[in-house]
Scaffold this motif. Structure first.
Motif, PDB file in Angstrom:
ATOM      1  N   VAL A  71       0.851  -1.197   0.000  1.00 11.89           N
ATOM      2  CA  VAL A  71       0.000   0.000   0.000  1.00 11.89           C
ATOM      3  C   VAL A  71       0.881   1.239   0.000  1.00 11.89           C
ATOM      4  N   PRO A  72       0.661   2.175  -0.908  1.00 11.69           N
ATOM      5  CA  PRO A  72      -0.350   2.187  -1.955  1.00 11.69           C
ATOM      6  C   PRO A  72       0.138   1.672  -3.311  1.00 11.69           C
ATOM      7  N   ALA A  73       1.461   1.502  -3.474  1.00 14.82           N
ATOM      8  CA  ALA A  73       2.016   1.265  -4.810  1.00 14.82           C
ATOM      9  C   ALA A  73       1.377   0.065  -5.502  1.00 14.82           C
ATOM     10  N   ALA A  74       1.321  -1.099  -4.809  1.00 11.04           N
ATOM     11  CA  ALA A  74       0.771  -2.297  -5.446  1.00 11.04           C
ATOM     12  C   ALA A  74      -0.705  -2.106  -5.792  1.00 11.04           C
ATOM     13  N   GLU A  75      -1.433  -1.418  -4.929  1.00  8.18           N
ATOM     14  CA  GLU A  75      -2.860  -1.182  -5.196  1.00  8.18           C
ATOM     15  C   GLU A  75      -3.043  -0.323  -6.454  1.00  8.18           C
ATOM     16  N   ILE A  76      -2.215   0.689  -6.586  1.00  9.80           N
ATOM     17  CA  ILE A  76      -2.310   1.569  -7.756  1.00  9.80           C
ATOM     18  C   ILE A  76      -1.929   0.815  -9.019  1.00  9.80           C
ATOM     19  N   LEU A  77      -0.878   0.016  -8.931  1.00  9.00           N
ATOM     20  CA  LEU A  77      -0.442  -0.764 -10.083  1.00  9.00           C
ATOM     21  C   LEU A  77      -1.519  -1.766 -10.510  1.00  9.00           C
ATOM     22  N   GLU A  78      -2.182  -2.400  -9.552  1.00  3.77           N
ATOM     23  CA  GLU A  78      -3.261  -3.328  -9.882  1.00  3.77           C
ATOM     24  C   GLU A  78      -4.394  -2.603 -10.606  1.00  3.77           C
ATOM     25  N   MET A  94      11.551  -3.399 -12.889  1.00  8.77           N
ATOM     26  CA  MET A  94      11.566  -2.069 -12.265  1.00  8.77           C
ATOM     27  C   MET A  94      10.858  -2.141 -10.917  1.00  8.77           C
ATOM     28  N   ASN A  95      10.944  -1.066 -10.160  1.00  9.23           N
ATOM     29  CA  ASN A  95      10.201  -1.001  -8.905  1.00  9.23           C
ATOM     30  C   ASN A  95       9.582   0.378  -8.717  1.00  9.23           C
ATOM     31  N   CYS A  96       8.570   0.433  -7.884  1.00 14.82           N
ATOM     32  CA  CYS A  96       7.877   1.679  -7.542  1.00 14.82           C
ATOM     33  C   CYS A  96       7.567   1.621  -6.051  1.00 14.82           C
ATOM     34  N   PHE A  97       8.409   2.281  -5.240  1.00  9.29           N
ATOM     35  CA  PHE A  97       8.152   2.184  -3.792  1.00  9.29           C
ATOM     36  C   PHE A  97       8.943   3.177  -2.945  1.00  9.29           C
ATOM     37  N   GLN A  98       9.918   3.898  -3.495  1.00  8.84           N
ATOM     38  CA  GLN A  98      10.892   4.589  -2.659  1.00  8.84           C
ATOM     39  C   GLN A  98      11.086   6.042  -3.070  1.00  8.84           C
ATOM     40  N   HIS A  99      11.751   6.797  -2.182  1.00  6.96           N
ATOM     41  CA  HIS A  99      12.149   8.161  -2.526  1.00  6.96           C
ATOM     42  C   HIS A  99      13.618   8.148  -2.969  1.00  6.96           C
ATOM     43  N   LYS A 100      14.051   9.263  -3.526  1.00  4.63           N
ATOM     44  CA  LYS A 100      15.392   9.287  -4.115  1.00  4.63           C
ATOM     45  C   LYS A 100      16.518   9.151  -3.089  1.00  4.63           C
ATOM     46  N   PRO A 101      16.421   9.753  -1.910  1.00  5.09           N
ATOM     47  CA  PRO A 101      17.494   9.517  -0.939  1.00  5.09           C
ATOM     48  C   PRO A 101      17.683   8.032  -0.621  1.00  5.09           C
ATOM     49  N   HIS A 102      16.598   7.287  -0.559  1.00  6.54           N
ATOM     50  CA  HIS A 102      16.719   5.839  -0.305  1.00  6.54           C
ATOM     51  C   HIS A 102      17.404   5.146  -1.478  1.00  6.54           C
ATOM     52  N   ALA A 128       5.274   6.997  17.591  1.00  3.33           N
ATOM     53  CA  ALA A 128       5.913   6.200  16.539  1.00  3.33           C
ATOM     54  C   ALA A 128       5.829   6.969  15.229  1.00  3.33           C
ATOM     55  N   VAL A 129       6.947   7.072  14.542  1.00  2.00           N
ATOM     56  CA  VAL A 129       6.989   7.747  13.245  1.00  2.00           C
ATOM     57  C   VAL A 129       6.896   6.665  12.174  1.00  2.00           C
ATOM     58  N   ILE A 130       5.817   6.731  11.371  1.00  2.00           N
ATOM     59  CA  ILE A 130       5.478   5.613  10.488  1.00  2.00           C
ATOM     60  C   ILE A 130       5.331   6.083   9.053  1.00  2.00           C
ATOM     61  N   ASN A 131       5.907   5.320   8.136  1.00  3.25           N
ATOM     62  CA  ASN A 131       5.721   5.580   6.710  1.00  3.25           C
ATOM     63  C   ASN A 131       4.255   5.380   6.342  1.00  3.25           C
ATOM     64  N   THR A 132       3.761   6.189   5.401  1.00  2.00           N
ATOM     65  CA  THR A 132       2.344   6.170   5.073  1.00  2.00           C
ATOM     66  C   THR A 132       1.862   4.808   4.600  1.00  2.00           C
ATOM     67  N   ASN A 133       2.668   4.091   3.797  1.00  2.00           N
ATOM     68  CA  ASN A 133       2.185   2.791   3.318  1.00  2.00           C
ATOM     69  C   ASN A 133       1.899   1.844   4.474  1.00  2.00           C
ATOM     70  N   TYR A 134       2.757   1.841   5.498  1.00  2.00           N
ATOM     71  CA  TYR A 134       2.525   0.976   6.646  1.00  2.00           C
ATOM     72  C   TYR A 134       1.404   1.519   7.534  1.00  2.00           C
ATOM     73  N   ALA A 135       1.279   2.844   7.620  1.00  2.00           N
ATOM     74  CA  ALA A 135       0.187   3.430   8.397  1.00  2.00           C
ATOM     75  C   ALA A 135      -1.163   3.049   7.796  1.00  2.00           C
ATOM     76  N   LEU A 136      -1.277   3.136   6.477  1.00  2.00           N
ATOM     77  CA  LEU A 136      -2.536   2.783   5.816  1.00  2.00           C
ATOM     78  C   LEU A 136      -2.873   1.312   6.009  1.00  2.00           C
ATOM     79  N   GLU A 137      -1.859   0.456   5.927  1.00  2.00           N
ATOM     80  CA  GLU A 137      -2.090  -0.973   6.154  1.00  2.00           C
ATOM     81  C   GLU A 137      -2.637  -1.216   7.553  1.00  2.00           C
TER      82      GLU A 137
END
Length: 254
Positions: A17-24, A59-67, A173-182
């Motif tokens: 979430v959300p990348a896989a959901e959007i790709l689907e 390819m992948n779709c999941f990260q920001h550029k610093p990562h 807790a500081v949480i990335n949005t994909n994990y927060a949504l899950e």
């Protein structure tokens, strides 16, 4: 309509979430363009890059550029961005206090333990007035770079995917949005402090240089920014995921 089985295979690694959901959601439109999209879901931030670097996945779709930059630097890989897709704002959550000012002295704060997201979390906490960093523009800052910590916060660095499960055990807790949504947390409603649309951490899609000019990659990126996909993102995530243009990365050249 061209059958999906007749299309050229495009494998894409994504977090659930959300990348896989959007790709689907994009699959039917891409099938009409002759692209057989295979979404390969990972729950961590390591495998999606490793699999693309090893050319097991295109390819992948999941990260920001610093990562991405950190992965390339640490592994010698040369993965490249092929377009920016959305901002998933990082947020700080608590089941024990209602505002950051309510945090007690010595409060426990859980943050991601991967290099770039731990820095991102510290920058967010500085934005919230909880700490001060030696250099607030340093995207490699660590807890050792905290110069002021008036509440004497105690930091616990944990794997990003586990953070929603420890909200009850820590004060913040500081949480990335994909994990927060899950975890059914709504960043707009539940976060005590949240990154805004101008975040330096817009998410992107990346690939090996051998594939960056592939027509399959170009078709996917075009569809990701289509009116239909943008509308899907806006309606499904109601502002918790913010679509951005292909060149959003101009903001994050560091």
């Amino acid at each position: 309509m061209q059958a999906v089985s007749a299309g050229e295979k495009l494998s894409v690694a994504a977090t659930p979430v959300p990348a896989a959901e959007i790709l689907e959601f994009m699959k039917p439109a891409l099938a009409k363009e002759g692209v057989d999209l295979e979404v390969v879901v990972f729950t961590d931030y390591i495998q999606p890059n490793q699999q693309v670097a090893q050319k097991n996945i295109m390819m992948n779709c999941f990260q920001h550029k610093p990562h991405l930059d950190t992965f390339n630097k640490q592994t010698g890989a040369k993965l490249v961005p092929v377009g920016y897709v959305y901002v998933p704002p990082l947020g700080a959550y608590s089941h024990k206090v209602k505002t950051l000012s309510d945090l007690p002295e010595g409060a426990s704060v859980a943050i991601p333990n991967d290099t770039t997201n731990s820095t991102r979390a510290l920058l967010l906490l500085e934005k919230g007035g909880l700490i001060k960093l030696k250099d607030p523009t340093d995207i490699t800052a660590t807890v050792l770079d905290i110069t002021e910590n008036p509440k004497k916060l105690v930091f616990k660095e944990l794997e990003a995917a586990t953070l929603p499960r420890v909200v009850d055990d820590v004060d913040l807790a500081v949480i990335n949005t994909n994990y927060a949504l899950e975890a059914k947390l709504n960043p707009k409603k539940d976060a005590l402090v949240l990154e805004d649309a101008g975040s330096l951490y817009a998410n992107l899609c990346a690939t090996d240089p051998a594939y960056q000019d592939s027509p399959l990659v170009a078709k996917l990126m075009k569809e990701w920014h289509s009116p239909a996909t943008v509308q899907f993102i806006e309606e499904k995530y109601k502002g918790t995921i913010i679509p951005v243009g292909l060149q959003q990365g101009e903001l994050i050249k560091k």
